[in-house]
Structures are given as structure tokens and as C-alpha cells.
Design a protein around this motif. Structure first.
Motif, mmCIF file in Angstrom:
data_model
loop_
_atom_site.group_PDB
_atom_site.id
_atom_site.type_symbol
_atom_site.label_atom_id
_atom_site.label_comp_id
_atom_site.label_asym_id
_atom_site.label_seq_id
_atom_site.Cartn_x
_atom_site.Cartn_y
_atom_site.Cartn_z
ATOM 1 N N GLU A 81 47.127 -9.010 40.616
ATOM 2 C CA GLU A 81 47.437 -8.310 41.843
ATOM 3 C C GLU A 81 47.635 -6.841 41.537
ATOM 4 O O GLU A 81 48.374 -6.488 40.616
ATOM 5 C CB GLU A 81 48.703 -8.847 42.511
ATOM 6 N N VAL A 82 46.919 -5.996 42.253
ATOM 7 C CA VAL A 82 47.047 -4.548 42.102
ATOM 8 C C VAL A 82 47.447 -3.979 43.452
ATOM 9 O O VAL A 82 46.844 -4.313 44.482
ATOM 10 C CB VAL A 82 45.717 -3.906 41.657
ATOM 11 N N ALA A 83 48.465 -3.131 43.459
ATOM 12 C CA ALA A 83 48.917 -2.575 44.735
ATOM 13 C C ALA A 83 49.448 -1.166 44.549
ATOM 14 O O ALA A 83 50.157 -0.877 43.583
ATOM 15 C CB ALA A 83 50.002 -3.460 45.351
ATOM 16 N N ASP A 84 49.070 -0.310 45.459
ATOM 17 C CA ASP A 84 49.665 1.019 45.573
ATOM 18 C C ASP A 84 49.979 1.215 47.056
ATOM 19 O O ASP A 84 49.398 2.049 47.732
ATOM 20 C CB ASP A 84 48.711 2.094 45.038
ATOM 21 N N ARG A 104 52.076 -3.142 34.675
ATOM 22 C CA ARG A 104 52.560 -1.782 34.910
ATOM 23 C C ARG A 104 53.124 -1.710 36.327
ATOM 24 O O ARG A 104 52.763 -2.501 37.187
ATOM 25 C CB ARG A 104 51.454 -0.749 34.700
ATOM 26 N N GLY A 105 54.008 -0.746 36.537
ATOM 27 C CA GLY A 105 54.638 -0.638 37.842
ATOM 28 C C GLY A 105 55.739 -1.676 38.004
ATOM 29 O O GLY A 105 56.193 -2.285 37.025
ATOM 30 N N VAL A 132 60.262 -7.168 38.029
ATOM 31 C CA VAL A 132 59.148 -7.611 37.199
ATOM 32 C C VAL A 132 58.283 -6.398 36.868
ATOM 33 O O VAL A 132 57.625 -5.826 37.738
ATOM 34 C CB VAL A 132 58.320 -8.705 37.896
ATOM 35 N N LYS A 133 58.359 -5.994 35.619
ATOM 36 C CA LYS A 133 57.586 -4.867 35.109
ATOM 37 C C LYS A 133 57.130 -5.234 33.705
ATOM 38 O O LYS A 133 57.347 -6.376 33.270
ATOM 39 C CB LYS A 133 58.434 -3.603 35.101
ATOM 40 N N ILE A 155 50.199 2.768 40.448
ATOM 41 C CA ILE A 155 49.390 1.551 40.408
ATOM 42 C C ILE A 155 50.256 0.434 39.846
ATOM 43 O O ILE A 155 50.637 0.459 38.680
ATOM 44 C CB ILE A 155 48.139 1.743 39.522
ATOM 45 N N ASN A 156 50.576 -0.513 40.684
ATOM 46 C CA ASN A 156 51.380 -1.663 40.272
ATOM 47 C C ASN A 156 50.444 -2.823 39.952
ATOM 48 O O ASN A 156 49.660 -3.240 40.811
ATOM 49 C CB ASN A 156 52.336 -2.064 41.399
#
Ligand SMILES: [Fe+2]
Length: 191
Positions: A81-84, A104-105, A132-133, A155-156
């Protein structure tokens, strides 16, 4: 070996360990914490998961999902999952075990107390908040309720592993704050 090959190998190796843990130890909080440790080890290899390999534009709307692996029978489904963007979900369960780890994030996970109110009458109460990182993870039993919260500005990237893939899940529930009731949460493209 290319980066993609290295990544795929690392994923395959981690999931082999996960399958073995589940086969040998079953699904318990202890076995899930062992699975979480394996997945934290995978997610911590950040060089294998650069943002350019998982562009958000592919999914649009500031968020993207990609299935990295799933067994033929739907078991052990791993998503990136990628989220900004601002992401928030209602409290929900999965009806299968789940492990989320950070690359990351930050993805804030709220874990809720109780069994989710079998008659739909109990309002969920936050029992724990877990950031959670990179280097961290959270694991949930099939009946556990959680919600996730992500903020924009970076960018998470997080790995979500489920004992059984979403297409196979039935009976998932979420708590609807607006009505104060639990309702079905099946077949929602949510994490
Ligand atoms: Fe979830």
C-alpha cells in the motif's frame, strides 16, 4: 540479479518462513508476532522497495495498491500500500489474521478492545495505538478490530499480509460511527 528479482526472491523467502510458522505454530498471538518479525525483516530492506517502483499515479488519487504475492488458493496475500493522502478507515475486522509492517512513512493503527460486539451493540474502544513505520509492525487475530490512519506529505509505504485474500473473505464487519452500529464490510477495496 535485478532489483525486481531480488525483491521477488526476498518476498518468496519471507513467505516461506511465514507458511512454516503458521503450519508449525497455528494462528495464535505468539505465532503472529513471529510472522510479524519475519515481515518486519522484509519491509526493512527498503532498497528493495523504492517509491519509483510503486508509483502512486498508477492507482491515482494519492493511493495505490499492488498485490505482490498470493497463493493459488488465495492464502497468504501480500499487498503493497502506497499513500500520500489522508487515509482513515472505520474500525473493522478481517475474519483472517493480518500483519502490517512499515517500509517508509507512518501508518497509525488503532487496535480496539473486545470482540467487536457480536450483537452489534458494543461501541469499540481504542485499546492501543501502534505507529507502524520502518522496523515496526502490527498483527491482528481474525476477530480483532483495527482502524488505520495515514497523513499526506510523504510517501507512505506499507506491506499488508493476510492469511486469506480479500476475494475470499466473508463476514467482515465495520463499526459505522454515524449509526452506532456494526455492518458488513465485505468486498471493500480497503486495507
Ligand atoms: Fe484492515
Amino acid at each position: 540479479m535485478s532489483r525486481v528479482q531480488e525483491r521477488n526472491q526476498a518476498i518468496a523467502d519471507a513467505l516461506d518462513k511465514v507458511r512454516n510458522i503458521e503450519a508449525e505454530q497455528g494462528v495464535t498471538r505468539e505465532s503472529l508476532s513471529n510472522i510479524r518479525d519475519v515481515m518486519v525483516g522484509l519491509a526493512s530492506q527498503t532498497d528493495l522497495f523504492p517509491p519509483e517502483d510503486f508509483p502512486i499515479s498508477k492507482g491515482g488519487d494519492g493511493e495505490a495498491f499492488e498485490v505482490l504475492s498470493v497463493d493459488d488458493d488465495g492464502r497468504f496475500e501480500l499487498y503493497m500500500e502506497v499513500a500520500d493522502k489522508h487515509v482513515t478507515t472505520p474500525p473493522h475486522n478481517h475474519t483472517t489474521w493480518a500483519v502490517v509492517t512499515g517500509i517508509r512513512g507512518l501508518e497509525l493503527n488503532r487496535i480496539y478492545e473486545g470482540d467487536g460486539g457480536p450483537m452489534g451493540e458494543a461501541r469499540p474502544r481504542v485499546a492501543q495505538e501502534i505507529e507502524v513505520k520502518k522496523g515496526a509492525g502490527v498483527c491482528m487475530m481474525p476477530d480483532d478490530y483495527h482502524s488505520i490512519h495515514i497523513e499526506p506529505g510523504e510517501i507512505n509505504m506499507h506491506l499488508h499480509l493476510y492469511g486469506l485474500g480479500f476475494a475470499h473473505l466473508k463476514g467482515r464487519k465495520m463499526y459505522d460511527e454515524s449509526t452506532g452500529k456494526y455492518r458488513s464490510f465485505d468486498y471493500t477495496p480497503e486495507v
